[in-house]
Design a protein around this motif. Structure first.
Motif, PDB file in Angstrom:
ATOM      1  N   ASN A  73       0.976  -1.100  -0.184  1.00  0.00           N
ATOM      2  CA  ASN A  73       0.040  -0.018   0.123  1.00  0.00           C
ATOM      3  C   ASN A  73       0.740   1.388  -0.059  1.00  0.00           C
ATOM      4  O   ASN A  73       0.802   1.885   0.736  1.00  0.00           O
ATOM      5  CB  ASN A  73      -0.929  -0.192   1.315  1.00  0.00           C
ATOM      6  CG  ASN A  73      -1.929  -1.162   1.353  1.00  0.00           C
ATOM      7  OD1 ASN A  73      -2.258  -1.309   0.008  1.00  0.00           O
ATOM      8  ND2 ASN A  73      -2.284  -1.786   2.224  1.00  0.00           N
ATOM      9  N   SER A  74       1.825   1.194  -0.795  1.00  0.00           N
ATOM     10  CA  SER A  74       2.576   2.424  -0.901  1.00  0.00           C
ATOM     11  C   SER A  74       2.024   3.803  -1.379  1.00  0.00           C
ATOM     12  O   SER A  74       2.373   4.784  -0.973  1.00  0.00           O
ATOM     13  CB  SER A  74       4.086   2.000  -1.810  1.00  0.00           C
ATOM     14  OG  SER A  74       3.656   1.448  -2.757  1.00  0.00           O
ATOM     15  N   ALA A  75       0.961   3.639  -2.012  1.00  0.00           N
ATOM     16  CA  ALA A  75       0.162   4.755  -2.347  1.00  0.00           C
ATOM     17  C   ALA A  75      -1.051   4.854  -1.439  1.00  0.00           C
ATOM     18  O   ALA A  75      -1.575   3.764  -1.237  1.00  0.00           O
ATOM     19  CB  ALA A  75      -0.176   4.786  -3.812  1.00  0.00           C
ATOM     20  N   PRO A  76      -1.736   5.973  -1.176  1.00  0.00           N
ATOM     21  CA  PRO A  76      -2.746   5.939  -0.212  1.00  0.00           C
ATOM     22  C   PRO A  76      -3.838   5.591  -0.888  1.00  0.00           C
ATOM     23  O   PRO A  76      -4.354   5.619  -2.033  1.00  0.00           O
ATOM     24  CB  PRO A  76      -2.954   7.621   0.212  1.00  0.00           C
ATOM     25  CG  PRO A  76      -1.675   8.286  -0.527  1.00  0.00           C
ATOM     26  CD  PRO A  76      -1.040   7.231  -1.297  1.00  0.00           C
ATOM     27  N   GLY A  77      -4.748   5.046  -0.272  1.00  0.00           N
ATOM     28  CA  GLY A  77      -5.890   4.292  -0.684  1.00  0.00           C
ATOM     29  C   GLY A  77      -5.800   3.091  -1.691  1.00  0.00           C
ATOM     30  O   GLY A  77      -6.806   2.787  -2.372  1.00  0.00           O
ATOM     31  N   ARG A  78      -4.488   2.558  -1.616  1.00  0.00           N
ATOM     32  CA  ARG A  78      -4.239   1.519  -2.453  1.00  0.00           C
ATOM     33  C   ARG A  78      -5.421   0.416  -2.396  1.00  0.00           C
ATOM     34  O   ARG A  78      -5.626  -0.169  -3.534  1.00  0.00           O
ATOM     35  CB  ARG A  78      -2.777   1.250  -2.469  1.00  0.00           C
ATOM     36  CG  ARG A  78      -2.153   0.225  -3.628  1.00  0.00           C
ATOM     37  CD  ARG A  78      -2.127   0.954  -4.762  1.00  0.00           C
ATOM     38  NE  ARG A  78      -1.652   0.112  -6.059  1.00  0.00           N
ATOM     39  CZ  ARG A  78      -0.558  -0.323  -6.118  1.00  0.00           C
ATOM     40  NH1 ARG A  78       0.482   0.243  -5.359  1.00  0.00           N
ATOM     41  NH2 ARG A  78      -0.137  -1.211  -6.984  1.00  0.00           N
TER      42      ARG A  78
END
Lengths: 306, 361
Positions: free
Chosen positions: B332-337
């Motif tokens: 989940n390196s990007a938010p909301g992934r």
């Protein structure tokens, strides 16, 4: 509006009433049968003996009769070294009984504590089994065991006779008193010791061994220091009753083996000198308190890890 | 020559074979871990090394000398117990100095060694405290210091982090690694926690039912398990029954029932027709809807069956066309992934031709 937490935490009237119902009766019992008699004893020790036993009146019509309060009995106690000697002898008997009990009970308690769980309960039962029969009967049994016709006396005197030494009497001797004292009080030493030793974490002994401790060091550096609370409570349970014991010296001791317990009993039942009996009791109590205080001191420094 | 050699050791308790013909060599300076589920024999091996138990058959040699006739107190090795086993009636300093006193170290030397180890475990200011006044992590460090102070040839650690909470355990893992590197003492570590074993060890012996299943470095153990047991025990893994279709020079072609053929990395000694298991880690599986997944050598359509949002990653279970469930890990390196895919979404899963391993049997 909701009440404050303090208010809600406060106990309900029923809860408070229950608390008193539970702790009240034993409290009242002890007030009547321990505190009140103790006060009576202290007061009695400062009064004169009555003419036919009991206490002399505090106010008497005849000014020539003994009345009021006095330090006479205390003066009397300290005027004759004999009484201090008897107290000291009782102290020594209690001390030796405690030490012998400790020496006998420790290996036994250790054996029980390290036995398989199943056999432990049976062994504890065997330790307390003597309580099933009357204390007096068990003491009288020693009269027979130590009597001149008994195998033990026969054997010892036979051996002494072979060396041309006059026969000795085992019965009515300090030896008989000590042996019965130890016999009667041994379970009181075994039980607290066992309770303590049983709780020891066996990992501690493994750790000690792993870190280089042999059997000797494992006992003296780990088991023994950890068992000190058990030793202290066992010693108190043996020492204090032995100090005041009069039945065993009465039955098994000789005329010269009077202990403080016998002396007190005699003041009340034979000499009928209640004030002096009370004074002796107070002296005995002081010795006990002193010993308990020392034990508590030892316990508080050694026992703070518990 | 290995510092510690375990040679064909067997230990039975009645009918139960706790340790079954185990041979291991542990090198000086190594952080060696015995890993396995409870009852696999790892603790029995540790107890035999320490001397609290003896093998029914086989030998344990330290520096080439058989330890059979040496009682625990004479063995130049110490143990850190799971329960710490600190002496409750001794202060921290007395606890740590215990092995020095037993070894009759001269006073001045013992004092110096004690100070040194107290500094190493950051307990100098707690030297006068009793064990019951310490926190779990501090007790742990006292136990370590006590085991290390007399410079043993070997330190045995029996699940020493088991009683600590997760966060403290992670801190202690780092401390353990640093400590072992600094003092240079050989560690033999026993645990059932595979994450701990992977994080700490130079080498790990995975044990199963009294036998050693595999001895390897953590990365090799995780990446190239040699059996279904090791693959399954260490980390998460997808496993499928597979049969070798073609064992070529540069690759292996496998057939997975109901799914079709896949390309895998070449395996030595594997012939066409051999049956076994294809195992692949969830993080090796790519998940997507676009071309990127389709470019991989192996890729299949499926639907999202369920997913677990774990914060750092989301674990997706994707149902393939043949009904098999495949686990895939998405960081989940990007938010909301995590909200990228919902249950029931049609997705594609795929993996590189060199990902995963083929296991015999």
């Amino acid at each position: 509006m909701a009440s404050q937490p303090e208010e809600r935490l406060r106990r309900s009237p029923i809860e408070r009433a229950t608390k008193w119902l539970v702790s009240g009766p034993p409290f009242v019992f002890l007030m009547f049968f321990f505190v009140a008699p103790s006060i009576i004893m202290v007061v009695a020790s400062f009064r004169y003996p009555g003419e036919f036993g009991g206490l002399a009146p505090i106010h008497a019509a005849d000014p020539n009769t003994l009345q009021g309060f006095t330090l006479e009995t205390y003066r009397f106690f300290f005027s004759d070294i004999l009484y201090s000697q008897i107290l000291f002898k009782s102290f020594l008997v209690a001390l030796f009984t405690t030490l012998i009990c400790l020496a006998l009970a420790y290996p036994l308690a250790l054996l029980i504590a390290r036995s398989p769980k199943k056999s432990r309960d049976l062994m504890v039962l065997l330790v307390v089994l003597p309580f099933a029969s009357s204390f007096l009967i068990r003491v009288y049994a020693w009269m027979i065991l130590l009597g001149p016709q008994a195998a033990l006396s026969q054997a010892i005197n036979g051996l002494l006779g072979a060396f041309g030494i006059a026969p000795v009497s085992l019965l009515f001797s300090p030896f008989a008193v000590l042996i019965a004292m130890v016999y009667v009080h041994l379970p009181f030493m075994v039980l607290p010791l066992y309770t303590n030793l049983e709780k020891h974490d066996p990992n501690l002994l493994d750790a000690a061994q792993d870190l280089g401790a042999n059997t000797w060091h494992r006992f003296w550096k780990v088991t023994f220091p950890l068992s000190l609370p058990g030793i202290l409570s066992g010693s108190a349970l043996v020492f204090i009753p032995v100090l005041g014991m009069f039945a065993i010296p009465d039955i098994l001791g000789g005329t010269r083996d009077m202990l403080i317990g016998n002396l007190i009993k005699e003041q009340f039942l034979a000499t009928r000198d209640w004030p002096f009996g009370s004074t002796l009791s107070i002296m005995l109590t002081l010795v006990v308190l002193l010993v308990v205080w020392i034990a508590a001191k030892l316990g508080s420094t050694k026992g703070r890890y518990a | 020559m290995a510092l510690l050699e375990i040679r064909n050791v067997t230990r039975r308790f009645g009918d139960f074979v706790a340790v079954d013909n185990v041979s291991l060599g542990i090198e000086a300076g190594e952080f060696f871990t015995l890993l396995g589920p409870s009852g696999c024999g790892k603790t029995t091996i540790l107890r035999m090394i320490a001397g609290f138990d003896l093998p029914d058959a086989g030998q344990i040699l330290l520096d080439g000398k058989d330890l059979a006739d040496t009682p625990p107190e004479k063995r130049p090795l110490h143990t850190v117990f799971q329960s710490y086993a600190l002496f409750p009636h001794m202060t921290v300093a007395q606890n740590i100095a215990f092995p020095l006193r037993m070894a009759r170290r001269p006073e001045a030397e013992a004092k110096k060694m004690l100070q040194e180890v107290l500094e190493q475990v950051h307990l100098t200011d707690k030297a006068g405290a009793y064990p019951h006044e310490l926190s779990g992590g501090q007790k742990q460090r006292v136990a370590l210091a006590r085991g290390l102070v007399n410079r043993p040839r070997l330190l045995l650690l029996d699940e020493p982090l088991g009683a600590l909470d997760a966060k403290l355990r992670e801190e202690m893992q780092i401390e353990l690694i640093n400590l072992q590197r600094d003092v240079g003492v050989t560690f033999v570590f026993v645990t059932h926690a595979q994450v701990e074993a992977l994080a700490l060890s130079h080498r790990i012996a995975v044990m199963d039912q009294g036998r050693v299943a595999q001895v390897d470095e953590p990365a090799r153990l995780y990446g190239f398990p040699q059996s279904r047991f090791v693959a399954d025990f260490i980390g998460h893994i997808n496993m499928f029954d597979a049969q070798v279709v073609e064992a070529a020079h540069g690759h292996t072609r496998l057939s997975i029932a109901g799914l079709g053929e896949i390309i895998a990395s070449p395996h030595d000694g594997v012939a066409a027709g051999a049956r076994g298991t294809f195992a692949i880690r969830p993080e090796q599986v790519r998940l997507g809807t676009h071309g990127e997944v389709s470019e991989l050598k192996n890729h299949f359509p499926g639907t999202v069956h369920n997913f677990l949002y774990r914060g750092d990653v989301t674990v997706f279970k994707v149902q393939l066309e043949n009904g098999l469930l495949l686990e895939a890990l998405l960081p989940n390196s990007a938010p909301g992934r995590a909200e990228l895919y919902e249950v029931g979404d049609a997705v594609r899963v795929g993996w590189r031709h060199d990902a995963g391993v083929f296991l015999h049997g």
